[in-house]
Enzyme design. Structure first.
Site, PDB file in Angstrom:
ATOM      1  CB  ALA A 233      45.528  35.436  28.480  1.00  0.00           C
TER       2      ALA A 233
ATOM      3  CG  PHE B 185      45.940  37.810  32.355  1.00  0.00           C
ATOM      4  CD1 PHE B 185      45.966  37.904  33.742  1.00  0.00           C
ATOM      5  CD2 PHE B 185      46.956  37.108  31.740  1.00  0.00           C
ATOM      6  CE1 PHE B 185      46.986  37.317  34.488  1.00  0.00           C
ATOM      7  CE2 PHE B 185      47.974  36.518  32.475  1.00  0.00           C
ATOM      8  CZ  PHE B 185      47.990  36.623  33.846  1.00  0.00           C
TER       9      PHE B 185
ATOM     10  CD1 TRP C  36      35.159  34.755  46.658  1.00  0.00           C
ATOM     11  CD2 TRP C  36      34.126  35.284  48.574  1.00  0.00           C
ATOM     12  NE1 TRP C  36      36.012  34.432  47.684  1.00  0.00           N
ATOM     13  CE2 TRP C  36      35.408  34.744  48.882  1.00  0.00           C
ATOM     14  CE3 TRP C  36      33.311  35.668  49.627  1.00  0.00           C
ATOM     15  CZ2 TRP C  36      35.869  34.604  50.183  1.00  0.00           C
ATOM     16  CZ3 TRP C  36      33.769  35.526  50.929  1.00  0.00           C
ATOM     17  CH2 TRP C  36      35.039  35.001  51.199  1.00  0.00           C
TER      18      TRP C  36
ATOM     19  NE  ARG D 170      42.728  30.406  31.180  1.00  0.00           N
ATOM     20  CZ  ARG D 170      43.564  31.382  31.515  1.00  0.00           C
ATOM     21  NH1 ARG D 170      44.694  31.530  30.867  1.00  0.00           N
ATOM     22  NH2 ARG D 170      43.285  32.197  32.490  1.00  0.00           N
TER      23      ARG D 170
ATOM     24  CB  THR E 164      35.007  33.974  41.594  1.00  0.00           C
ATOM     25  OG1 THR E 164      36.271  33.601  42.158  1.00  0.00           O
ATOM     26  CG2 THR E 164      33.936  33.902  42.659  1.00  0.00           C
TER      27      THR E 164
ATOM     28  CG  PHE F 267      35.206  43.158  47.018  1.00  0.00           C
ATOM     29  CD1 PHE F 267      36.275  42.568  47.678  1.00  0.00           C
ATOM     30  CD2 PHE F 267      35.085  42.953  45.643  1.00  0.00           C
ATOM     31  CE1 PHE F 267      37.197  41.788  46.987  1.00  0.00           C
ATOM     32  CE2 PHE F 267      35.993  42.187  44.950  1.00  0.00           C
ATOM     33  CZ  PHE F 267      37.058  41.597  45.622  1.00  0.00           C
TER      34      PHE F 267
ATOM     35  CE  LYS G 264      39.645  36.570  33.371  1.00  0.00           C
ATOM     36  NZ  LYS G 264      40.135  35.174  33.493  1.00  0.00           N
TER      37      LYS G 264
ATOM     38  CE  LYS H 190      45.703  34.040  38.610  1.00  0.00           C
ATOM     39  NZ  LYS H 190      44.939  33.372  37.535  1.00  0.00           N
TER      40      LYS H 190
END
Length: 557
Positions: free
Chosen positions: A274, A302, A410, A95, A74, A382, A72, A106
């Site tokens: 969140a 999230f 990405w 954020r 990214t 992907f 998200k 993460k």
């Protein structure tokens, strides 16, 4: 060999932050620089921006998170870069990452690949010290509360009805429940206490919802820390803590300016979780970005059932914001995971699992449409995705009346987001937003909780514990009926059970406790087994993070 996110970031050439600010017309004198690549906007300049007209607001959200990853942040970064490539004056508002998840699961939260915010290490580790200031303000209030009790308890605080928790910005499960005041009589009153992670605290929520210092102090003053022996609330204002707390936050309240790897301006400020708190960057950051840009790209934490719901029902209501479009992020891998495929097998084409799991995406689309905001769905691509899988998702989404675009940010940065950016621009130009929250202010708190559970989660109803019902009654008696509700639940499912993937049906949400965040201006409902202090996994990301003799950090994702 594929480069890691941190390697890509460290190899990038950044612009001096003064040059990034110049793109937006920000005078150099209005910057408070933290080194060469970070700066805060001055207080006076932020106040000036309040008088400027606003650009368009685009919210980025996602399906429920899975171990497969959704991307998200990214996508938010890549979309901002792509809009800038297409000639739009764009600012991204995000954020700040919490240290807890960075060292826990993460290992970093600044985007990924060639769609990152930089300097990545600074952003993930301490940044400009905002979270430390928030932690200190929270714990100052806790210290003043216990000192007041020790020094005679003039406010007649009931030590069994203390609701204020201490905090730290780390996943430390051993601090969830503690006993303080052990030792001699001079060491304070012995009582049970608790810790929350900084990003789940009310001070964080207040910090992110406050419009300016005056509003911040007003909100801090309303924070309920305990109840007295007559069951009346005792506040931070009663403890005379507001001025000192605000002094600790005077620099933190100024929004931070950084950049993407492609030098698109990014305002990063505040960071409530969140799944526990309201999951959005600060109101000041978003409003500043809107005043500085044609298009602001922001995100909520999230899945859309948590972050987007709270953005649309809490933040927009509090700040007078009206989003013009929502981008909903999904991946083929995550949808197959929702369809029952094990993480190790997600790289294999499986249309049956995709068809089974895409109901999660379907529910999020339906939910967002309830708010009257146009939806653009993007697949974060992907290399393992097949054409058949991508085509299936595209057709499914378009049959629901949503725009669709493949995102390759990405791998390609802004260039890989141009298809998405064009769909967003088309939506902004040709589709009207009719934003409205999903419940009115005059519903009771209990009815608001039921509205979110049944409309957004798809629950059959809500079961409230006796304690939760008592606290809801108390909230009404204290005059907080018009507050929105902040649902604290698992991020992994639309339900309050993390094991229920896809689009669960036939379940009821369990609300075990409720408390009022009077300063933030919402009522928190704790659902299922959600905790306000996470723990570290068996092998935390911290085990892989290191720094060499030259100060070069490795292992941060």
């Amino acid at each position: 060999m594929m480069k890691s996110d941190i390697e890509i970031s460290q190899e990038a050439t950044l612009s001096p932050i003064t040059e990034v600010a110049e793109k937006l017309g920000i005078p150099q004198d209005e910057l408070e620089c933290y080194g060469k690549y970070k700066a805060k906007l001055s207080e006076g300049y932020v106040r000036q921006l309040e008088k400027q007209p606003y650009g368009k607001l685009v919210l980025v959200t996602a399906i429920n998170p899975t171990p497969a990853g959704e991307g998200k942040t990214t996508t938010s970064v890549g979309l901002g870069d792509a809009l800038a490539r297409l000639g739009k004056k764009t600012v991204i508002a995000l954020r700040e990452p919490s240290l807890g998840p960075c060292f826990g699961v993460k290992g970093g939260a600044a985007g990924g690949g060639y769609a990152q915010v930089a300097p990545m290490e600074d952003l993930n580790l301490h940044f400009t010290g905002d979270f430390h200031a928030i932690t200190s303000a929270n714990n100052l209030l806790a210290a003043m509360l216990d000192n007041h009790i020790k020094q005679g308890n003039e406010l007649h605080i009931d030590t069994k009805r203390i609701v204020w928790k201490r905090c730290e910005d780390m996943n430390d499960r051993a601090l969830r429940n503690v006993v303080i005041g052990l030792g001699d009589s001079g060491d304070g009153i012995t009582r049970e206490d608790h810790f929350a992670i900084t990003v789940a605290t009310e001070v964080m929520a207040v910090f992110c919802l406050a419009r300016d210092m005056e509003d911040l102090k007003e909100r801090l003053g309303r924070i309920i820390v305990a109840y007295d022996t007559d069951k009346k609330p005792v506040t931070a204002k009663d403890l005379k803590a507001v001025g000192a707390m605000a002094a600790l936050l005077k620099d933190a309240i100024k929004p931070n300016l950084v950049q993407t790897l492609e030098h698109t301006p990014v305002i990063v400020h505040g960071g409530p979780f969140a799944n526990i708190a309201h999951g959005c960057n600060s109101v000041r950051a978003t409003r500043s970005a809107l005043a500085l840009s044609e298009i602001t790209v922001t995100e909520a934490g999230f899945g859309a059932d948590l972050g987007a719901e709270k953005f649309l029902d809490i933040k927009c209501r509090a700040a007078g914001l009206k989003p013009d479009a929502v981008v909903l992020v999904a991946t083929v891998r995550a949808l197959k995971y929702n369809g029952g495929v094990a993480k190790a097998d997600l790289g294999t084409e499986n249309l049956e699992a995709l068809k089974k799991g895409i109901v999660n995406l379907e529910k999020h689309i339906e939910n967002l449409k309830l708010y009257g905001v146009p939806v653009v769905v993007t697949l974060n691509a992907f290399v393992s995705d097949t054409q058949a899988e991508t085509d299936y998702v595209k057709n499914f989404v378009e049959n629901l009346g949503c725009s669709f675009a493949l995102s390759e940010v990405w791998e390609k940065g802004g260039a890989g987001g141009e298809a998405l950016a064009k769909q967003v621009l088309d939506t902004l130009e040709n589709k009207e937003s009719h934003y409205a929250p999903i419940y009115p202010d005059d519903l009771s708190p209990k009815e608001k909780i039921e509205a979110v559970a049944m409309k957004i989660y798809g629950a059959d109803g809500v079961d409230f514990s006796p304690k939760a019902l008592k606290e809801l009654d108390n909230a009404v008696k204290l005059g907080f009926s018009d507050f929105p509700v902040c649902m604290a639940k698992t991020q992994y499912s639309l339900s309050d059970d993390p094991a229920l993937l896809g689009r669960p049906t036939g379940f009821r949400v369990q609300v075990r406790d409720v408390y009022v965040s009077a300063g933030a201006g919402f009522i928190v409902a704790l659902c299922g087994t959600i905790l306000t202090m996470p723990g570290l996994p068996r092998h935390p990301a911290a085990e892989r993070i290191d720094v060499d003799a030259e100060g070069r950090i490795t292992g941060l994702f």
